[in-house]
Design a protein around this motif. Structure first.
Motif, short mmCIF file in Angstrom:
data_model
loop_
_atom_site.label_atom_id
_atom_site.label_comp_id
_atom_site.label_asym_id
_atom_site.label_seq_id
_atom_site.Cartn_x
_atom_site.Cartn_y
_atom_site.Cartn_z
N PHE A 7 0.82 -1.21 0.00
CA PHE A 7 0.00 0.00 0.00
C PHE A 7 0.86 1.27 0.00
CE2 PHE A 7 -3.06 -3.17 1.36
CZ PHE A 7 -4.17 -2.81 0.61
N ARG A 8 2.09 1.14 0.48
CA ARG A 8 3.00 2.28 0.39
C ARG A 8 3.30 2.59 -1.08
NH1 ARG A 8 6.95 0.28 3.30
NH2 ARG A 8 5.91 0.87 5.23
N ARG A 9 3.51 1.54 -1.87
CA ARG A 9 3.77 1.74 -3.30
C ARG A 9 2.52 2.20 -4.05
NH1 ARG A 9 8.13 -2.80 -5.42
NH2 ARG A 9 9.53 -2.71 -3.61
N ARG A 10 1.36 2.00 -3.46
CA ARG A 10 0.13 2.48 -4.08
C ARG A 10 -0.19 3.91 -3.66
NH1 ARG A 10 -3.30 -1.18 -6.45
NH2 ARG A 10 -5.12 0.06 -5.84
N GLY A 11 0.75 4.57 -2.97
CA GLY A 11 0.59 5.98 -2.69
C GLY A 11 0.16 6.32 -1.29
#
Length: 731
Positions: free
Chosen positions: A429-433
């Motif tokens: 979810f970090r990579r999803r912003g």
């Protein structure tokens, strides 16, 4: 004359009075004797009762003293096992490359009961003796003989045809079983050949110094022994520095709770209570430090003894545990033991005669926390010439490699360490912003990952739960997430699982700010963000034993050696005492969702309190004697640890309360109960469309032991009816 008569009368009256006095005196003396005898009897009865009470009190006190002594002996035995961690490791055999290539034995074909032909009827059994003598000439006797002989021939022919049919059935079943055995044996041999090929490749790679082979081999060496004391973890990570020929090991250590806080128990007669004599803080700290030092020495010894070829020149070991930082409230890893050893120096030690702490700190120059019970850290031991580590792997709690997360299909999500899985979800979810952070494992209030969506319009706080399940997530977990979202003041909730969701869960999430991410979706999202992971995919070894031979037909049980005994409704069995040390209960079905629940019942068939109702939100009872794992629909029971006030344990299932399903939607439903000594029983409950909660089976006391009974009856009003029937208050 008159005077003489008067004096005679007076004399008679006087004599009568004297006689009356004598009788009264005799009665008085008799009454006094009776009173004294009664008082003596009373005093004797009181003395006897007092003596009985005294003896009963003495027996009671002796029992309490014996119980305190027994529990003290158990504490002493626990301490002895802790002091013997290193000795137990030294006493066992060393791991050797030959262990990887052990032969796989395929037992010969055993037809069992199918190998016994059906006996054919003998015509001699059906012969009717003919009439003799005068009866031989009697027409009526001849007619009776002819009729009986005809009936006997008919019975013989009927039995012969039945035996022939049974024999044909046996031969067909024997051929079917032989085909099953041949298929199993061929698969077993193919698997063994593949394992042998892999083992040979691993041994060859080890001898050639292949980094991946070295890591896998020494991981296996650390997992090989399973005689660590209960509660000791086997998690950690292992890295191989090929240039320096050095193993670097990160090993999780047991917590301070493995050292009993109580030194002994004593019975206080004056207060009729059991008093705990606490182990001093100094003694607990010293024993815990000794345990940590012994763990470190045992791991080092296991690694170097498993290296007969001298491949490893040195080993670096950092022992750690997770502790909560009081300043931040977050869980962090703290190193309590750190040591680097050279092979030659370590092998020169006489480990069976050393003091573990002195050997680790003074003999090997290692570091050991001065206050490990406070998780006071020491500086980790790092290589002095940090060359690049060319191979690394992780030991998961169950001993399976968790993978490194890159290349190929990535790690098996089912087998990942729970913390690593949560970190992976946070990174996704970090990579999803989103801005994400994992929570401390203790006191997380049902939140695994906290996230913030920075969008000023649609953003806000998000709570994420990550569940590594192999079975369908129950609707209760979705309801819990909804409640957690409200408590946390979050805008949205996300439930991520490696399994899936049923219709009840999806109906609950409809119209709510809840997102459900199942296993296949999770894998796709990971790949979209450049991460990796897979859902299983490893090939399991075939069964270690061939299928059991069972003759099917009318009458008798279908159970055979190696298989669970099948029970019919109302049938009961008495498990052997050895089985009762721990019973494992598993309920399996397909189709609709159902929850497993257990109730501890008193003699009147009702719970003693609401704490006797074991379900999703209250998964344990009686100090762990009954434990429920709802996500797996599995429970463990220790009947011998239950108090005498528990007379029955009801094992039940109930359908999802938010759906209109009944027990008719349970397809292939089966309850399996396995004992500690290898026994097993199974029951297939009826698919009843009139009920939505069912008492599947019950375990109950009988004749000083326990019996298991299959039931299969239920309630139309579901869980509420089940609860009310057993005395649980329902709002």
């Amino acid at each position: 004359m008159a005077g003489r008569r008067s004096s005679g009368v007076l004399a008679m009256l006087a004599e009568a009075q004297r006689e009356q006095h004598r009788r009264e005196e005799a009665r008085r003396r008799a009454a006094e004797a009776d009173r004294r005898a009664y008082e003596r009897a009373q005093r004797e009865a009181q003395r006897s009762a007092a003596q009985g009470r005294k003896e009963a009190l003495r027996a009671y006190q002796q029992g309490r003293e014996a119980d305190a002594a027994r529990r003290t002996a158990e504490l002493d035995a626990r301490v002895d096992r802790l002091r013997g961690v290193l000795a137990a490791g030294l006493a066992g055999p060393a791991f050797h490359p030959a262990e990887l290539q052990g032969p796989v034995r395929v037992p010969p074909f055993d037809p069992g009961p199918l190998g016994v032909p059906v006996p054919m009827p003998d015509q001699a059994w059906y012969l009717v003796p003919p009439p003799v003598g005068a009866q031989a000439a009697d027409p009526a006797a001849r007619r009776r003989f002819d009729a009986e002989a005809a009936q006997a021939r008919a019975r013989y022919e009927q039995d012969w045809y039945a035996a022939q049919a049974a024999e044909r059935q046996r031969l067909g079943q024997l051929a079917e079983y032989r085909a099953q055995y041949d298929a199993w044996a061929a698969e077993r041999l193919r698997w063994a050949a593949g394992q042998a090929e892999q083992a040979a490749g691993l041994v060859a790679g080890l001898r050639a110094g292949d980094p991946a082979a070295v890591v896998e081999y020494f991981e296996t060496a650390l997992r090989w022994r399973d005689d660590w004391p209960e509660g000791f973890p086997v998690e950690g990570a292992l890295t191989w520095d090929a240039a320096a020929r050095r193993l670097v090991v990160e090993r999780r250590l047991p917590g301070a709770e493995v050292v009993p806080a109580v030194a002994r128990l004593r019975y206080v007669k004056a207060d009729d209570r059991e008093a705990e004599v606490a182990r001093s803080a100094t003694e607990r700290r010293a024993l815990y430090r000794e345990v940590l030092a012994q763990c470190a020495l045992r791991v080092l010894d296991a690694l170097l003894r498993a290296d007969p070829g001298g491949l490893v020149e040195s080993v670096v070991l950092n022992g750690f545990l997770d502790a909560v930082d009081p300043a931040t409230g977050r869980e962090e890893r703290r190193t309590l033991v750190a040591v680097a050893v050279e092979r030659t120096a370590f092998r020169a030690l006489a480990l069976d005669r050393v003091s573990a702490v002195d050997c680790l700190v003074e003999g090997l120059g290692g570091r050991l926390s001065a206050r490990p019970e406070k998780a006071a850290p020491v500086k980790p031991e790092l290589p002095t010439d940090p060359a690049p580590m060319v191979a690394a792997s992780t030991l998961a709690p169950d001993g399976m490699g968790a993978g490194d997360g890159d290349g190929g299909d990535g790690p098996d999500l089912f087998e990942m360490d729970p913390i690593a899985f949560e970190e992976l979800i946070a990174e996704l979810f970090r990579r999803r912003g989103l801005r994400t952070s994992t929570t401390a494992r203790s006191g997380d209030e049902g939140v695994d990952v906290l996230a913030e969506d920075p969008d000023p319009i649609t953003g806000g706080r998000i709570v994420i739960q990550a569940k590594r399940y192999r079975h369908t997530v129950p609707p209760a977990a979705v309801r819990d997430l909804d409640a957690t979202m409200v408590r946390q003041g979050a805008n949205r909730g996300i439930l991520v699982t490696t399994s899936g969701f049923g219709p009840g869960s999806r109906r609950w999430a409809e119209g709510k700010p809840l997102t459900l991410v199942d296993g296949p979706t999770l894998v796709r999202l990971l790949h979209e963000q450049g991460l990796s992971g897979r859902l299983g995919g490893t090939v399991a070894a075939p069964a270690a034993a061939p299928p059991a031979a069972t003759r099917r037909g009318s009458g008798g049980s279908r159970s055979a050696a190696g298989r669970a005994q099948e029970l019919s409704p109302g049938q009961n069995v008495r498990p052997e005492p050895a089985e009762l040390a721990e019973l494992t209960v598993v309920f399996g079905s397909t189709g609709a969702e159902a929850d497993l629940t257990l109730l501890l019942l008193a003699e009147d068939g009702r719970v003693r309190s609401d704490e006797d109702f074991v379900f999703y939100h209250q998964p344990t009872a009686e100090g762990g004697a009954v434990t429920l794992r709802q996500e797996e629909r599995t429970a463990t029971l220790r009947p011998l640890d239950l108090p005498g006030t528990v007379h029955r344990v009801a094992i039940s299932v109930n359908m999802d309360a938010d759906s209109d399903t009944t027990c008719a939607q349970l397809r292939d439903a089966e309850l399996r109960v396995s004992g500690a000594a290898g026994g097993g029983w199974s029951f297939r409950p009826p698919a009843d469309p009139a009920i939505s909660a069912m008492l599947v089976a019950e375990l109950y006391r009988n004749g000083g032991g326990w019996k298991l009974r299959a039931v299969g009856q239920g309630w139309a009003d579901g869980l509420a009816g089940l609860a009310r029937a057993h005395g649980v208050e329902v709002a």
